[in-house]
Design a protein around this motif. Sequence first.
Motif, PDB file in Angstrom:
ATOM      1  N   CYS A  51      66.887 -25.519  58.999  1.00 43.04           N
ATOM      2  CA  CYS A  51      67.137 -24.567  60.076  1.00 43.04           C
ATOM      3  C   CYS A  51      68.208 -23.577  59.639  1.00 43.04           C
ATOM      4  CB  CYS A  51      67.591 -25.292  61.344  1.00 43.04           C
ATOM      5  SG  CYS A  51      66.434 -26.532  61.945  1.00 43.04           S
ATOM      6  N   THR A  74      74.451 -20.329  60.815  1.00 48.20           N
ATOM      7  CA  THR A  74      75.028 -19.052  61.220  1.00 48.20           C
ATOM      8  C   THR A  74      76.464 -18.923  60.733  1.00 48.20           C
ATOM      9  OG1 THR A  74      73.631 -18.978  63.188  1.00 48.20           O
ATOM     10  CG2 THR A  74      75.587 -17.578  63.190  1.00 48.20           C
ATOM     11  N   ASP A 129      65.164 -22.154  65.302  1.00 49.39           N
ATOM     12  CA  ASP A 129      66.313 -21.256  65.384  1.00 49.39           C
ATOM     13  C   ASP A 129      65.855 -19.905  65.917  1.00 49.39           C
ATOM     14  OD1 ASP A 129      65.154 -19.884  63.060  1.00 49.39           O
ATOM     15  OD2 ASP A 129      65.997 -21.508  61.858  1.00 49.39           O
ATOM     16  N   ARG A 188      68.184 -13.804  76.059  1.00 47.24           N
ATOM     17  CA  ARG A 188      69.101 -14.953  76.064  1.00 47.24           C
ATOM     18  C   ARG A 188      69.437 -15.349  77.492  1.00 47.24           C
ATOM     19  NH1 ARG A 188      74.620 -15.863  76.640  1.00 47.24           N
ATOM     20  NH2 ARG A 188      75.400 -17.729  75.546  1.00 47.24           N
ATOM     21  N   SER A 218      72.463 -20.945  77.521  1.00 41.05           N
ATOM     22  CA  SER A 218      72.764 -20.285  76.247  1.00 41.05           C
ATOM     23  C   SER A 218      71.539 -20.116  75.354  1.00 41.05           C
ATOM     24  CB  SER A 218      73.860 -21.022  75.459  1.00 41.05           C
ATOM     25  OG  SER A 218      75.052 -21.110  76.208  1.00 41.05           O
ATOM     26  N   THR A 275      65.378 -21.773  71.654  1.00 38.98           N
ATOM     27  CA  THR A 275      66.243 -22.481  70.715  1.00 38.98           C
ATOM     28  C   THR A 275      67.687 -22.317  71.142  1.00 38.98           C
ATOM     29  OG1 THR A 275      66.692 -22.803  68.344  1.00 38.98           O
ATOM     30  CG2 THR A 275      66.607 -20.533  69.134  1.00 38.98           C
ATOM     31  N   ASP A 276      68.579 -23.131  70.561  1.00 37.56           N
ATOM     32  CA  ASP A 276      70.026 -23.013  70.707  1.00 37.56           C
ATOM     33  C   ASP A 276      70.503 -23.208  72.142  1.00 37.56           C
ATOM     34  OD1 ASP A 276      72.626 -22.686  69.792  1.00 37.56           O
ATOM     35  OD2 ASP A 276      72.583 -20.499  69.938  1.00 37.56           O
ATOM     36  N   ASP A 279      72.503 -25.353  75.148  1.00 38.34           N
ATOM     37  CA  ASP A 279      73.735 -26.130  75.189  1.00 38.34           C
ATOM     38  C   ASP A 279      73.431 -27.622  75.109  1.00 38.34           C
ATOM     39  OD1 ASP A 279      75.315 -23.839  75.529  1.00 38.34           O
ATOM     40  OD2 ASP A 279      75.017 -23.872  77.695  1.00 38.34           O
TER      41      ASP A 279
END
Length: 321
Positions: free
Chosen positions: A125, A128, A220, A244, A249, A267-268, A270
Motif C-alpha cells: 500500500c 505517505t 489507498d 473526502r 476521514s 480508504t483511510d 479512522d
Amino acid sequence: MHIQGIDEITFGASDLATCRRFFTDWGLTLLDETQQQLVFETLNGCRVRVAHGDTPGLPPGVEPDPTLREVVWAVGSAAELDACRERLRGQPGYVDDGQRVGCTDPNGLAVRVQVTRKRPVQLECARTNTWSERPRVNRPAPAYERAQPVEVGHVVFFVLDLAATTAFYERCLGFVVSDRYPGRGHFMRCAPEGGHHDLFLLVPPIPRKGLNHVAFTVRDLHEVIGGGMHMSRCGWTTELGPGRHPISSALFWYFENPAGALVEYYTDEDELTADWTPRDFTPGPTVFAEWAIKGGIDGHTRRQVNAEAPSGRFMTDKPKA
C-alpha cells in the motif's frame, strides 16, 4: 462474541448481464455464474452475490429490486457462532441451518452470521510522506489502472425506526455507536476496536426503508482514483467523487450501481478504540463531504468530467497579458 465485519452480501436484481459487467469492471473476481445468480469475491474472499428476485430461498427485500436482500456478518469460530445463536434465537425470522444463524432486523433486512470464509491478505500500500514522517524513501507512490477491492467494508441503509434498529445491532450483535446525527443517523462499528463504521443507519428527510450504498475497501487513495477513472472509462456513472468524508476521514468515490443504489470505493478511515467518545453532528453538505468533485474524473483526459483535455504545455507557457 466478536463480529469481524461483512462476510457476504446478496443483491436482488433482474439484469444480471449488466451486473456481471459492472462488478467485473469494479474489480471483483467472478467465481460462479448460473441463469439465476452471479457470485463474485474480493481479494480477501468476501463474497458478493447478485441473484434474480425469484431465486428460491432469497430473502424478501425492504424495498423493490434492485436492492440488497441479505447481509452476512463474520465471526471467527464455531464457539462465537454458538454465542450468536443464543443471542438471535427468538428474534423475528430466526433461521439456523447449522452453518449460518440469522433473523430479520427491525428494518426488515435479512441478517445472517457465519464463521468467516475471508482469508488474510498482505498487500503493498502507499506510504505517505508528511512534514513529520518520511516513510517512503527512494520509492515513488503507486498508480493504479483499475481497482481490486479488498473487501466489503460497510453498508448503509435508510431506516424507519432508528432507535429500534440501533438497539438490535447493539444488543444482538455487539455493535457500538461511533458517531451520531441525533435522531437522524448512527454510524456503528462491529466492535469497540475497529474502523469508524461497518454499518450506517440513516433516516432520510422523507422516511423510508431502503439501501443507500455498499462500500468496498481499497488499498489507498491512489487506488480510489485509479479505480474510479477505470469505471469512468468503462462508461459507468459517477454519483459523487472523488472526495473526502470529514466524519470518518475516509476518501471516497461513489458510482451508480445496476444491482441497487450506489457503490463506493473508499480508504483511510479512522481507526477507533473503546476510548473513543461518539460525537454529534448536524447533517449537511460540508459534514458529508469536506470536498468532492461532482461528476467525477474522466478516465481518458484524467481531468474533471467535461473539462478541457490537457495540452501538454506548461501552465506558464502562455503570453503575459
